[in-house]
Design a protein around this motif. Structure first.
Motif, mmCIF file in Angstrom:
data_model
loop_
_atom_site.group_PDB
_atom_site.id
_atom_site.type_symbol
_atom_site.label_atom_id
_atom_site.label_comp_id
_atom_site.label_asym_id
_atom_site.label_seq_id
_atom_site.Cartn_x
_atom_site.Cartn_y
_atom_site.Cartn_z
ATOM 1 N N VAL A 1 0.843 -1.199 0.000
ATOM 2 C CA VAL A 1 0.000 0.000 0.000
ATOM 3 C C VAL A 1 0.880 1.251 0.000
ATOM 4 O O VAL A 1 0.662 2.189 -0.785
ATOM 5 C CB VAL A 1 -0.956 0.008 1.218
ATOM 6 N N ALA A 2 1.916 1.260 0.837
ATOM 7 C CA ALA A 2 2.801 2.433 0.929
ATOM 8 C C ALA A 2 3.454 2.702 -0.432
ATOM 9 O O ALA A 2 3.530 3.862 -0.879
ATOM 10 C CB ALA A 2 3.861 2.202 2.000
ATOM 11 N N GLN A 3 3.902 1.632 -1.107
ATOM 12 C CA GLN A 3 4.553 1.812 -2.414
ATOM 13 C C GLN A 3 3.576 2.401 -3.429
ATOM 14 O O GLN A 3 3.908 3.317 -4.179
ATOM 15 C CB GLN A 3 5.059 0.475 -2.941
ATOM 16 N N ARG A 4 2.344 1.881 -3.440
ATOM 17 C CA ARG A 4 1.354 2.377 -4.415
ATOM 18 C C ARG A 4 1.000 3.828 -4.108
ATOM 19 O O ARG A 4 0.836 4.642 -5.008
ATOM 20 C CB ARG A 4 0.101 1.500 -4.387
ATOM 21 N N GLN A 5 0.881 4.139 -2.816
ATOM 22 C CA GLN A 5 0.533 5.528 -2.462
ATOM 23 C C GLN A 5 1.667 6.478 -2.852
ATOM 24 O O GLN A 5 1.426 7.587 -3.302
ATOM 25 C CB GLN A 5 0.187 5.620 -0.984
ATOM 26 N N GLU A 6 2.901 6.001 -2.692
ATOM 27 C CA GLU A 6 4.041 6.828 -3.098
ATOM 28 C C GLU A 6 4.002 7.123 -4.590
ATOM 29 O O GLU A 6 4.423 8.187 -5.039
ATOM 30 C CB GLU A 6 5.355 6.104 -2.762
#
Ligand SMILES: Cc1ncc(COP(=O)(O)O)c(C=O)c1O
Length: 418
Positions: free
Chosen positions: A16-21
Motif C-alpha cells: 500500500v505504501a509503495q502504491r501511495q508513493e
C-alpha cells in the motif's frame, strides 16, 4: 535456515505504501489497525508513568494485575491477580503459550493469520477446521471431533484449540450453545482452550450474548486480551493473559512467566500505568469503548450491505470491524474477468479499483474460495478532527467523509459483479 516470511498483513502495508508513493488512491481494507486518536486520559497516564523506569515483576505489578482481574471478574470470569500476566501485546503471550504447552494446535478456518505461524515456530503441527455457517472463531464441532480422531490415527497429538470471540476475520461471535458444545468436546478430548477475547469490548450491541469458554470450561481455558483494538492502542503493545484457577493453569502461567523473564522481562512501566487505569474502567473509558463500538458497528454494517448488494453471501457482523464475504454466488461473472480464486480476487480489486483486502487464503481458508477479509477500521478519516467526528456521530456511516469511501466501494463492487 528456516523459511521466515513477514506476516501477510505487514507485507500488504508495504505494498500500500509503495502504491501511495506512486500517487495511487487506495482504500485500505486489509489491515485491522484502528485509526483513531489515543484517548487523552490514556495519554495522561502514559506521561504520568514515564518515571517508572525500573524493571518490576515479570508478570506485571500487583496493581495492574489486580485491575485486570477486576476486568475479568466483571465479565462473569472470577479472577484473582495471581492468575494474570501482562505483557507487550497478546501476540508474544500467545507465542509463549505455544512454547510452554505441548501438543499440536487446532485453529478455525479461517482464523487470524498469526495463530498458525506461531504454532509452527514452536514446532507444532496446525490442524485447520472449517467454521459453522452461523459464526466464525470456533471450529465446527463435528469436524473438530473427526479431525482429532484422524490426527491421532496419524500419530499426532492435538492438545490446544484456539478460539476467537468475537472473531477476526468474520466479525461474528459464536453463540453460547456452540461455545458450550466446543467446551464439552475439549473436556472429552482433554484439550487446552486458548480463548482470544481481544474484541470482547467491540461488540456492536452490548446486549449480544457472549459466553467465554472460561465460564463453560474454567479449568482448561486461558483467555488473552489487550488494549490494541478496543482502545486503539496497537502500537503501545499492552496484552493480558488470564490463566485457569487450577494446578494446570498455575503450571502454564509459571511457564509463560519463565519465558517472559528470558525474552521481554516485563511490560514497560508506563504501559502498566495505562493498563491499570484502563482495566479499572472508569466511566470515561466505558464511554469511549461504547463510542468506538458504535462507530465500528455502523461502518461494518454498511460495508456488509455493500457486499450483499453486490451478490456476495456474508455473515452479518456483530463485533470487531471486519466482514468476510463469499463471492461464490457470482463466480461465473468474476471468472469472465479472470477472477477465479482468493488470490486473483484480491489482486483484481487492487489493480482495477485500488481496494486492498486480505485474501482468505492468507487466513488459512480454501484458496479456491472467493473470500476475503475487509477491515473498516482505517476508514474513519485521515485527520484527528474527522476521526473525532466519527466517534461522536450517532450514525457515523452517514458522515460525508465516510459516505464518500463507502460510495466508492459500492460502485467498485457493483462493477466487479455486474
Ligand atoms: C484476534 C486478535 N487478537 C489479538 C490481536 C492484537 O494483538 P496484540 O494484542 O498483540 O496487539 C489482533 C490484532 O489483529 C487480533 O485480530
Amino acid at each position: 535456515m528456516a523459511d521466515w516470511r513477514i506476516s501477510p498483513t505487514l507485507a500488504l502495508n508495504d505494498m500500500v505504501a509503495q502504491r501511495q508513493e506512486r500517487g495511487e488512491s487506495i482504500v485500505h481494507l486489509g489491515f485491522g489497525e484502528v485509526r483513531l486518536p489515543a484517548f487523552e486520559p490514556l495519554v495522561d497516564r502514559l506521561v504520568a508513568g514515564a518515571s517508572r523506569n525500573t524493571y518490576g515483576p515479570v508478570a506485571g505489578s500487583q496493581a495492574v494485575r489486580q485491575a485486570a482481574a477486576g476486568y475479568f471478574t466483571r465479565r462473569r470470569i472470577p479472577t484473582d491477580a495471581e492468575q494474570v500476566v501482562v505483557g507487550p501485546g497478546s501476540k508474544p503471550l500467545l507465542l509463549a503459550l505455544n512454547l510452554v504447552v505441548p501438543g499440536d494446535v487446532i485453529v478455525p478456518k479461517p482464523a487470524r493469520n498469526t495463530y498458525a505461524p506461531q504454532a509452527e515456530l514452536a514446532g507444532k503441527k496446525v490442524f485447520r477446521i472449517s467454521i459453522p455457517a452461523r459464526a466464525g472463531g470456533v471450529p465446527d464441532p463435528a469436524a473438530l471431533q473427526d479431525t482429532i480422531l484422524a490426527a491421532r490415527a496419524l500419530g499426532r497429538d492435538p492438545r490446544i484449540v484456539i478460539l476467537t470471540l468475537p472473531d477476526n476475520p468474520t466479525g461474528t461471535v459464536a453463540p453460547p450453545e456452540l461455545v458450550r458444545e466446543i467446551c464439552a468436546l475439549a473436556e472429552q478430548e482433554d484439550l487446552l482452550i486458548i480463548s482470544d477475547e481481544t474484541y470482547r469490548d467491540v461488540l456492536h450491541d452490548p446486549r449480544t450474548p457472549m459466553l467465554s469458554p472460561a465460564e463453560a470450561a474454567p479449568r482448561r481455558t486461558v483467555v488473552t486480551t489487550g488494549l490494541s483494538k478496543n482502545l486503539a492502542l496497537g502500537g503501545w503493545r499492552i496484552g493480558v493473559a488470564r490463566f485457569p484457577d487450577s494446578l494446570w493453569g498455575q503450571r502454564i502461567r509459571d511457564g509463560v512467566i519463565s519465558f517472559a523473564s528470558e525474552v521481554w522481562s516485563t511490560l514497560a512501566g508506563p504501559m502498566q500505568q495505562v493498563a491499570e487505569y484502563a482495566f479499572t474502567e472508569p466511566q470515561e473509558v466505558r464511554q469511549r469503548l461504547a463510542d468506538s463500538a458504535r462507530l465500528h458497528g455502523s461502518v461494518a454494517r454498511a460495508l456488509h450491505r455493500i457486499m450483499v448488494d453486490a451478490g456476495a453471501v456474508c455473515r452479518p457482523p456483530v463485533g470487531a470491524f471486519y466482514v468476510y464475504p463469499d463471492f461464490n454466488p457470482v463466480r461465473e461473472k468474476l471468472a469472465a474477468r479472470g477472477v477465479t480464486d482468493a488470490d486473483t480476487l484480491s489482486r483484481h480489486l487492487v489493480d482495477e479499483h485500488g481496494i486492498v483486502v486480505l485474501g482468505g487464503h492468507l487466513l488459512g481458508d480454501d484458496p479456491t474460495a472467493l473470500r476475503f477479509k475487509a477491515a473498516t477500521s482505517m476508514l474513519y478519516g485521515d485527520t484527528v478532527e474527522l476521526q473525532q467526528q466519527a466517534l461522536a456521530a450517532d450514525d457515523p456511516a452517514k458522515l460525508p467523509h465516510i459516505r464518500e469511501v463507502l460510495t466508492r466501494l459500492s460502485e467498485a463492487f457493483t462493477k466487479l459483479c455486474g
